[in-house]
Design a protein around this motif. Structure first.
Motif, mmCIF file in Angstrom:
data_model
loop_
_atom_site.group_PDB
_atom_site.id
_atom_site.type_symbol
_atom_site.label_atom_id
_atom_site.label_comp_id
_atom_site.label_asym_id
_atom_site.label_seq_id
_atom_site.Cartn_x
_atom_site.Cartn_y
_atom_site.Cartn_z
ATOM 1 N N THR A 1 0.832 -1.197 0.000
ATOM 2 C CA THR A 1 0.000 0.000 0.000
ATOM 3 C C THR A 1 0.869 1.250 0.000
ATOM 4 O OG1 THR A 1 -1.674 -1.198 1.275
ATOM 5 C CG2 THR A 1 -1.878 1.209 1.185
ATOM 6 N N GLY A 2 2.000 1.182 0.719
ATOM 7 C CA GLY A 2 2.911 2.327 0.761
ATOM 8 C C GLY A 2 3.454 2.669 -0.616
ATOM 9 N N GLU A 3 3.744 1.641 -1.421
ATOM 10 C CA GLU A 3 4.235 1.875 -2.786
ATOM 11 C C GLU A 3 3.174 2.575 -3.631
ATOM 12 O OE1 GLU A 3 5.412 -1.935 -4.210
ATOM 13 O OE2 GLU A 3 7.281 -1.984 -3.036
ATOM 14 N N LEU A 4 1.906 2.164 -3.447
ATOM 15 C CA LEU A 4 0.812 2.807 -4.177
ATOM 16 C C LEU A 4 0.664 4.266 -3.751
ATOM 17 C CD1 LEU A 4 -1.718 2.634 -6.035
ATOM 18 C CD2 LEU A 4 -3.016 1.973 -3.992
ATOM 19 N N VAL A 5 0.707 4.503 -2.439
ATOM 20 C CA VAL A 5 0.561 5.872 -1.933
ATOM 21 C C VAL A 5 1.728 6.742 -2.396
ATOM 22 C CG1 VAL A 5 0.489 7.298 0.164
ATOM 23 C CG2 VAL A 5 -0.831 5.169 0.045
ATOM 24 N N LEU A 6 2.934 6.170 -2.444
ATOM 25 C CA LEU A 6 4.094 6.944 -2.900
ATOM 26 C C LEU A 6 3.907 7.391 -4.347
ATOM 27 C CD1 LEU A 6 6.955 8.058 -2.535
ATOM 28 C CD2 LEU A 6 7.829 5.812 -3.233
ATOM 29 N N ALA A 7 3.403 6.494 -5.197
ATOM 30 C CA ALA A 7 3.189 6.850 -6.608
ATOM 31 C C ALA A 7 2.219 8.019 -6.724
ATOM 32 C CB ALA A 7 2.670 5.643 -7.383
ATOM 33 N N TYR A 8 1.135 7.981 -5.936
ATOM 34 C CA TYR A 8 0.171 9.080 -5.986
ATOM 35 C C TYR A 8 0.717 10.334 -5.313
ATOM 36 C CZ TYR A 8 -3.736 6.569 -8.056
ATOM 37 O OH TYR A 8 -4.541 5.905 -8.944
ATOM 38 N N ALA A 9 1.505 10.152 -4.258
ATOM 39 C CA ALA A 9 2.090 11.308 -3.575
ATOM 40 C C ALA A 9 2.986 12.090 -4.524
ATOM 41 C CB ALA A 9 2.883 10.851 -2.353
ATOM 42 N N GLU A 10 3.762 11.374 -5.340
ATOM 43 C CA GLU A 10 4.644 12.058 -6.294
ATOM 44 C C GLU A 10 3.838 12.857 -7.306
ATOM 45 O OE1 GLU A 10 6.983 8.800 -7.764
ATOM 46 O OE2 GLU A 10 8.581 9.154 -6.293
ATOM 47 N N LYS A 11 2.729 12.281 -7.792
ATOM 48 C CA LYS A 11 1.878 13.005 -8.733
ATOM 49 C C LYS A 11 1.258 14.230 -8.079
ATOM 50 C CE LYS A 11 0.548 8.869 -11.380
ATOM 51 N NZ LYS A 11 -0.588 7.994 -11.801
ATOM 52 N N ILE A 12 0.775 14.066 -6.849
ATOM 53 C CA ILE A 12 0.117 15.176 -6.145
ATOM 54 C C ILE A 12 1.111 16.299 -5.850
ATOM 55 C CG2 ILE A 12 -0.984 15.838 -3.963
ATOM 56 C CD1 ILE A 12 -2.243 12.972 -3.968
ATOM 57 N N LEU A 13 2.312 15.943 -5.411
ATOM 58 C CA LEU A 13 3.326 16.946 -5.109
ATOM 59 C C LEU A 13 3.760 17.694 -6.371
ATOM 60 C CD1 LEU A 13 5.482 14.961 -2.518
ATOM 61 C CD2 LEU A 13 3.918 16.848 -2.041
ATOM 62 N N ASP A 14 3.901 16.949 -7.486
ATOM 63 C CA ASP A 14 4.263 17.596 -8.754
ATOM 64 C C ASP A 14 3.167 18.552 -9.202
ATOM 65 O OD1 ASP A 14 6.689 16.336 -8.918
ATOM 66 O OD2 ASP A 14 6.014 14.752 -10.270
ATOM 67 N N LEU A 15 1.907 18.124 -9.095
ATOM 68 C CA LEU A 15 0.801 18.985 -9.495
ATOM 69 C C LEU A 15 0.692 20.210 -8.594
ATOM 70 C CD1 LEU A 15 -1.977 16.364 -10.351
ATOM 71 C CD2 LEU A 15 -0.906 17.982 -11.922
ATOM 72 N N SER A 16 0.953 20.016 -7.304
ATOM 73 C CA SER A 16 0.921 21.139 -6.368
ATOM 74 C C SER A 16 1.989 22.168 -6.721
ATOM 75 C CB SER A 16 1.134 20.631 -4.938
ATOM 76 O OG SER A 16 1.181 21.713 -4.028
ATOM 77 N N GLU A 17 3.164 21.668 -7.048
ATOM 78 C CA GLU A 17 4.255 22.565 -7.430
ATOM 79 C C GLU A 17 3.934 23.295 -8.731
ATOM 80 O OE1 GLU A 17 8.817 21.725 -8.598
ATOM 81 O OE2 GLU A 17 8.189 20.995 -6.626
ATOM 82 N N GLU A 18 3.343 22.557 -9.677
ATOM 83 C CA GLU A 18 2.958 23.184 -10.939
ATOM 84 C C GLU A 18 1.879 24.242 -10.705
ATOM 85 O OE1 GLU A 18 0.807 21.888 -15.119
ATOM 86 O OE2 GLU A 18 1.997 20.404 -14.031
ATOM 87 N N LEU A 19 0.930 23.960 -9.810
ATOM 88 C CA LEU A 19 -0.118 24.929 -9.492
ATOM 89 C C LEU A 19 0.477 26.204 -8.919
ATOM 90 C CD1 LEU A 19 -3.052 25.802 -9.082
ATOM 91 C CD2 LEU A 19 -3.047 24.533 -6.916
ATOM 92 N N ASP A 20 1.417 26.057 -7.995
ATOM 93 C CA ASP A 20 2.065 27.235 -7.412
ATOM 94 C C ASP A 20 2.724 28.079 -8.493
ATOM 95 O OD1 ASP A 20 1.298 26.447 -4.891
ATOM 96 O OD2 ASP A 20 3.212 25.521 -4.384
ATOM 97 N N SER A 21 3.399 27.414 -9.434
ATOM 98 C CA SER A 21 4.097 28.128 -10.503
ATOM 99 C C SER A 21 3.121 28.849 -11.418
ATOM 100 C CB SER A 21 4.953 27.162 -11.325
ATOM 101 O OG SER A 21 5.947 26.580 -10.525
ATOM 102 N N ARG A 22 2.010 28.157 -11.775
ATOM 103 C CA ARG A 22 1.059 28.760 -12.700
ATOM 104 C C ARG A 22 0.338 29.946 -12.063
ATOM 105 N NH1 ARG A 22 0.106 25.392 -17.169
ATOM 106 N NH2 ARG A 22 -1.013 27.179 -18.020
ATOM 107 N N VAL A 23 0.007 29.837 -10.767
ATOM 108 C CA VAL A 23 -0.633 30.960 -10.077
ATOM 109 C C VAL A 23 0.331 32.142 -9.991
ATOM 110 C CG1 VAL A 23 -1.529 31.756 -7.858
ATOM 111 C CG2 VAL A 23 -2.251 29.551 -8.762
ATOM 112 N N ALA A 24 1.614 31.837 -9.731
ATOM 113 C CA ALA A 24 2.617 32.906 -9.675
ATOM 114 C C ALA A 24 2.740 33.588 -11.039
ATOM 115 C CB ALA A 24 3.970 32.337 -9.252
ATOM 116 N N GLU A 25 2.626 32.798 -12.105
ATOM 117 C CA GLU A 25 2.686 33.375 -13.447
ATOM 118 C C GLU A 25 1.549 34.359 -13.674
ATOM 119 O OE1 GLU A 25 2.678 30.324 -16.337
ATOM 120 O OE2 GLU A 25 4.666 29.537 -15.809
ATOM 121 N N LEU A 26 0.340 33.970 -13.235
ATOM 122 C CA LEU A 26 -0.813 34.851 -13.415
ATOM 123 C C LEU A 26 -0.647 36.142 -12.627
ATOM 124 C CD1 LEU A 26 -3.731 32.251 -13.261
ATOM 125 C CD2 LEU A 26 -2.828 33.425 -15.269
ATOM 126 N N ALA A 27 0.096 36.081 -11.548
ATOM 127 C CA ALA A 27 0.366 37.271 -10.749
ATOM 128 C C ALA A 27 1.495 38.104 -11.351
ATOM 129 C CB ALA A 27 0.726 36.875 -9.321
#
Length: 306
Positions: free
Chosen positions: A60-86
């Motif tokens: 289960t930890g391996e599954l959660v890690l795979a999703y955690a990496e996707k979520i963290l990458d998307l979160s980082e991308e969101l921060d960048s895109r919002v900063a761009e709009l600003a």
């Protein structure tokens, strides 16, 4: 803005240690342990196996890690895109490049780009043209620089320039006395080739093929994936190589190798590629435009210096 528990879990999984994860995150070890327990309680599962001083992931930890990496990458991308709009250009820029471009084109370009946009973090990974193209097509890389034209429908070529190819050999090599070299001149001498997937390898093989020389008629000495290794082998007198004039310039100036033009003159294409994406970030678009302008500027300066 991502879940702190996921950040901590990701760090523990990647470092394989609560202690190293705590050091990486600038947290105390008890705080790391608390965050992991909170995540396990929230999901009602065990994510890590602890024993004999080692930490391993459960299934289960391996599954959660795979999703955690996707979520963290998307979160980082969101921060960048919002900063761009600003109006602020910031965030990570994943760049894939063949060594020749990473070593000779990218440094001055990235230095100027960083001065203009200091909050951008370029991350450069190197590989051959095939690997870079595959990474861009899979959207694992934001922008790629390759040494070959591409017809891959998943990538978009944005700019291309050409590099003249030359033969390099040690100054005391029999080929060094020539003013120019044909494929027939080279065929009998030991040849240091590049690795499969290299655009430069393809250009060299096309040069021999155009002259009617089959691959089994070339005296192959070695296949190397590193441009630096190729130069060392050449300087040691093990054989000749075909590389770009630009990448051999310093070695020629310092007397380690001799460069001789090919006959007929032969060029390889340097190309910037991006994933086909109608929602491309302003950071990627801005950098791509900047590269186009910089390559044109460098080419003008070099023409004026000649």
């Amino acid at each position: 803005m991502s879940d702190r528990r996921l950040q901590v879990f990701h760090a523990v999984a990647k470092h394989g240690s609560f202690t190293r994860a705590a050091e990486h995150l600038h947290m105390t070890q008890p705080a790391v342990t608390f965050q992991i327990k909170q995540l396990e309680d929230h999901l009602n599962v065990r994510l890590l196996e602890r024993g004999h001083g080692k930490i391993s992931l459960t299934t289960t930890g391996e599954l959660v890690l795979a999703y955690a990496e996707k979520i963290l990458d998307l979160s980082e991308e969101l921060d960048s895109r919002v900063a761009e709009l600003a109006g602020e250009l910031a965030g990570k820029l994943d760049i894939g490049s063949i060594p020749a471009i990473a070593g000779y084109w990218l440094p001055p370009i990235l230095e100027r780009f960083k001065r203009k946009y200091p909050r951008v973090l370029p991350r450069v990974v190197m590989g051959n043209s095939r690997h870079i193209e595959e990474g861009v097509a899979a959207r694992e890389i934001d922008i790629g620089f390759i040494e070959a034209a591409t017809d891959n429908p998943a990538v978009e070529p944005r700019v291309a320039t050409q590099e003249e190819l030359v033969v390099i050999c040690s100054p005391d090599h029999p080929l060094a006395r020539h003013k120019q070299l044909t494929a027939q001149d080279l065929a009998a001498h030991p040849f240091i080739d590049r690795d499969p997937g290299s655009g430069l390898r393809q250009a060299a093989h096309d040069f021999f093929k155009a002259a009617g020389i089959a691959e089994d008629k070339i005296t192959l000495c070695a296949e190397l994936g590193s441009l630096t290794a190729v130069k060392h082998f050449v300087a040691a007198g093990m054989g000749f190589a075909i590389t770009s004039k630009r990448t051999s310039r310093l070695d020629v100036q310092e007397g380690r190798v001799t460069a001789i033009p090919l006959e007929p003159r032969t060029f390889t294409t340097l190309q910037m590629i991006l994933p086909r994406d109608k929602f491309r970030s302003r950071l990627i678009t801005t950098f791509a435009d900047f590269v186009c302008d910089e390559i044109a500027r460098i080419a003008r300066e070099e023409e004026g210096a000649q």
